[in-house]
Motif scaffolding. Structure first.
Motif, short mmCIF file in Angstrom:
data_model
loop_
_atom_site.label_atom_id
_atom_site.label_comp_id
_atom_site.label_asym_id
_atom_site.label_seq_id
_atom_site.Cartn_x
_atom_site.Cartn_y
_atom_site.Cartn_z
N GLU A 141 4.18 -54.47 33.58
CA GLU A 141 4.16 -53.56 32.43
C GLU A 141 2.84 -52.78 32.38
OE1 GLU A 141 4.94 -56.11 29.12
OE2 GLU A 141 6.99 -56.54 29.78
N PHE A 142 1.74 -53.46 32.69
CA PHE A 142 0.44 -52.80 32.69
C PHE A 142 0.35 -51.76 33.81
CE2 PHE A 142 -4.16 -52.84 33.93
CZ PHE A 142 -4.65 -52.24 32.78
N LEU A 143 0.89 -52.10 34.95
CA LEU A 143 0.85 -51.17 36.08
C LEU A 143 1.73 -49.95 35.83
CD1 LEU A 143 1.00 -53.61 39.14
CD2 LEU A 143 -1.00 -52.65 37.99
N ASP A 144 2.79 -50.15 35.08
CA ASP A 144 3.72 -49.04 34.82
C ASP A 144 3.07 -47.89 34.05
OD1 ASP A 144 5.83 -50.17 36.16
OD2 ASP A 144 6.82 -50.99 34.40
N ILE A 145 2.00 -48.19 33.31
CA ILE A 145 1.33 -47.11 32.57
C ILE A 145 0.11 -46.58 33.34
CG2 ILE A 145 2.11 -47.96 30.33
CD1 ILE A 145 -1.52 -48.35 31.10
N GLY A 146 0.00 -46.97 34.61
CA GLY A 146 -1.12 -46.50 35.42
C GLY A 146 -2.37 -47.33 35.23
N GLY A 147 -2.19 -48.62 34.95
CA GLY A 147 -3.32 -49.48 34.64
C GLY A 147 -4.37 -49.55 35.73
N VAL A 148 -3.94 -49.61 36.99
CA VAL A 148 -4.91 -49.71 38.09
C VAL A 148 -5.81 -48.49 38.14
CG1 VAL A 148 -5.11 -49.63 40.61
CG2 VAL A 148 -3.63 -51.32 39.54
N LEU A 149 -5.23 -47.32 38.01
CA LEU A 149 -6.03 -46.08 38.06
C LEU A 149 -7.03 -46.02 36.92
CD1 LEU A 149 -3.28 -43.49 39.06
CD2 LEU A 149 -5.15 -44.34 40.48
N ILE A 150 -6.63 -46.48 35.74
CA ILE A 150 -7.55 -46.49 34.60
C ILE A 150 -8.72 -47.43 34.87
CG2 ILE A 150 -7.82 -47.14 32.17
CD1 ILE A 150 -4.92 -46.22 31.74
N LEU A 151 -8.42 -48.62 35.36
CA LEU A 151 -9.47 -49.60 35.64
C LEU A 151 -10.45 -49.08 36.69
CD1 LEU A 151 -7.38 -52.91 35.70
CD2 LEU A 151 -8.80 -52.03 33.83
N LEU A 152 -9.92 -48.42 37.71
CA LEU A 152 -10.78 -47.88 38.75
C LEU A 152 -11.61 -46.71 38.23
CD1 LEU A 152 -8.32 -48.02 41.78
CD2 LEU A 152 -10.34 -49.45 41.42
N GLU A 153 -11.03 -45.91 37.36
CA GLU A 153 -11.78 -44.78 36.81
C GLU A 153 -12.92 -45.27 35.93
OE1 GLU A 153 -11.05 -40.46 34.65
OE2 GLU A 153 -9.36 -41.64 35.38
N ILE A 154 -12.70 -46.36 35.22
CA ILE A 154 -13.76 -46.94 34.38
C ILE A 154 -15.00 -47.23 35.23
CG2 ILE A 154 -14.41 -49.07 33.15
CD1 ILE A 154 -11.57 -49.05 31.93
N LEU A 155 -14.79 -47.70 36.45
CA LEU A 155 -15.92 -48.05 37.32
C LEU A 155 -16.79 -46.84 37.65
CD1 LEU A 155 -14.23 -50.47 39.90
CD2 LEU A 155 -15.37 -51.02 37.74
N GLY A 156 -16.19 -45.66 37.63
CA GLY A 156 -16.93 -44.46 38.02
C GLY A 156 -17.53 -43.67 36.87
N LEU A 157 -17.36 -44.16 35.64
CA LEU A 157 -17.88 -43.43 34.48
C LEU A 157 -19.29 -43.93 34.17
CD1 LEU A 157 -14.67 -43.38 32.24
CD2 LEU A 157 -15.63 -41.52 33.61
N ASN A 158 -20.26 -43.07 34.41
CA ASN A 158 -21.67 -43.48 34.32
C ASN A 158 -22.10 -43.88 32.91
OD1 ASN A 158 -22.05 -42.98 37.06
ND2 ASN A 158 -22.60 -40.83 36.71
N HIS A 159 -21.44 -43.32 31.89
CA HIS A 159 -21.89 -43.59 30.52
C HIS A 159 -21.36 -44.91 29.97
CE1 HIS A 159 -17.96 -41.66 30.07
NE2 HIS A 159 -17.86 -42.26 28.90
N LEU A 160 -20.46 -45.57 30.69
CA LEU A 160 -19.92 -46.84 30.21
C LEU A 160 -20.86 -47.99 30.57
CD1 LEU A 160 -16.10 -46.50 30.98
CD2 LEU A 160 -17.32 -46.03 28.84
N LYS A 161 -20.78 -49.06 29.79
CA LYS A 161 -21.65 -50.21 29.99
C LYS A 161 -21.23 -51.01 31.22
CE LYS A 161 -22.38 -50.74 24.99
NZ LYS A 161 -22.14 -51.61 23.81
N GLU A 162 -22.21 -51.67 31.82
CA GLU A 162 -21.93 -52.51 32.98
C GLU A 162 -20.97 -53.64 32.62
OE1 GLU A 162 -23.55 -52.60 36.42
OE2 GLU A 162 -23.54 -50.50 35.84
N GLU A 163 -21.10 -54.17 31.41
CA GLU A 163 -20.23 -55.28 31.01
C GLU A 163 -18.78 -54.83 30.90
OE1 GLU A 163 -20.71 -55.55 26.22
OE2 GLU A 163 -22.52 -55.88 27.38
#
Length: 213
Positions: free
Chosen positions: A98-120
């Protein structure tokens, strides 16, 4: 025929979902706190009992809010932890789907590349990717098909968190095993990390390469 007890449970679920739907950020943050505290470590059957066989309705709301707000770090850590309760639930593979059906993997990977987000927050994202990878080869392949190796290698090379880097190393190691279609891609991703300026990242990449040999 639905019993009176079942009707009451369904009513409580509907009230809970309506509260979430009508809540602002502060209230939703409290709801997430309570959810994490009460449900961490539960299995899929236990979550379904908790939500009167409607746990997926809450997961859908969590993933929808994640999709809308992840770029702004709105309760992101709590939101990822809450989704993690579903993805880590024993016998809960359907939650992963269900999580993958909404594009969950792409969202999680994009989070890694957003410089303004916290390391945690990024570390929590890596943990969810690990849960997905643990579900089997086709899920590892999905992560790799989504340019996951490149995103993870870049995060390994640039992260300021030793804990996050170790989590990434474990995930890359996982993606490099029992995943023959993309093993070479993982190998090349780790090789690329060796040229970065972070000694710890270089060490972790080399360590993983040795294990993969």
């Amino acid at each position: 025929m639905i019993s009176a007890k079942e009707q009451e449970a369904i009513r409580k679920l509907m009230v809970f979902l309506q509260e979430w739907d009508g809540a602002h950020k502060v209230t939703r943050s409290h709801i997430l706190n309570n959810f994490i505290r009460s449900n961490d470590g539960k299995t899929e059957p236990e979550l379904e009992v908790e939500f009167s066989q409607g746990a997926s309705l809450f997961l859908a709301r969590l993933t929808a809010w994640l999709r809308m707000t992840y770029m702004y770090s709105t309760c992101l850590n709590k939101l990822l932890k809450s989704i993690g309760i579903f993805l880590s639930a024993a016998s809960g593979c359907r939650y992963i789907i269900e999580f993958l059906d909404i594009g969950g993997v792409l969202i999680l990977l994009e989070i890694l590349g957003l410089n303004h987000l916290k390391e945690e927050d990024k570390r929590e994202s890596v943990k969810l990717l690990q849960l997905i990878a643990n579900a089997g080869r086709k899920y590892k392949e999905l992560i790799c098909e989504s340019y996951g190796v490149q995103s993870l290698a870049k995060f390994l090379a640039t992260s300021n968190s030793a804990e996050a880097q170790e989590d990434v190393r474990v995930l890359l190691d996982s993606l490099g095993h029992d995943n023959p279609k993309y093993q070479n891609q993982v190998y090349k991703g780790l090789i690329a990390v060796l040229s970065c300026t972070c000694p710890r990242a270089q060490q972790l990449a080399l360590q993983t390469l040795v294990v993969m040999q």
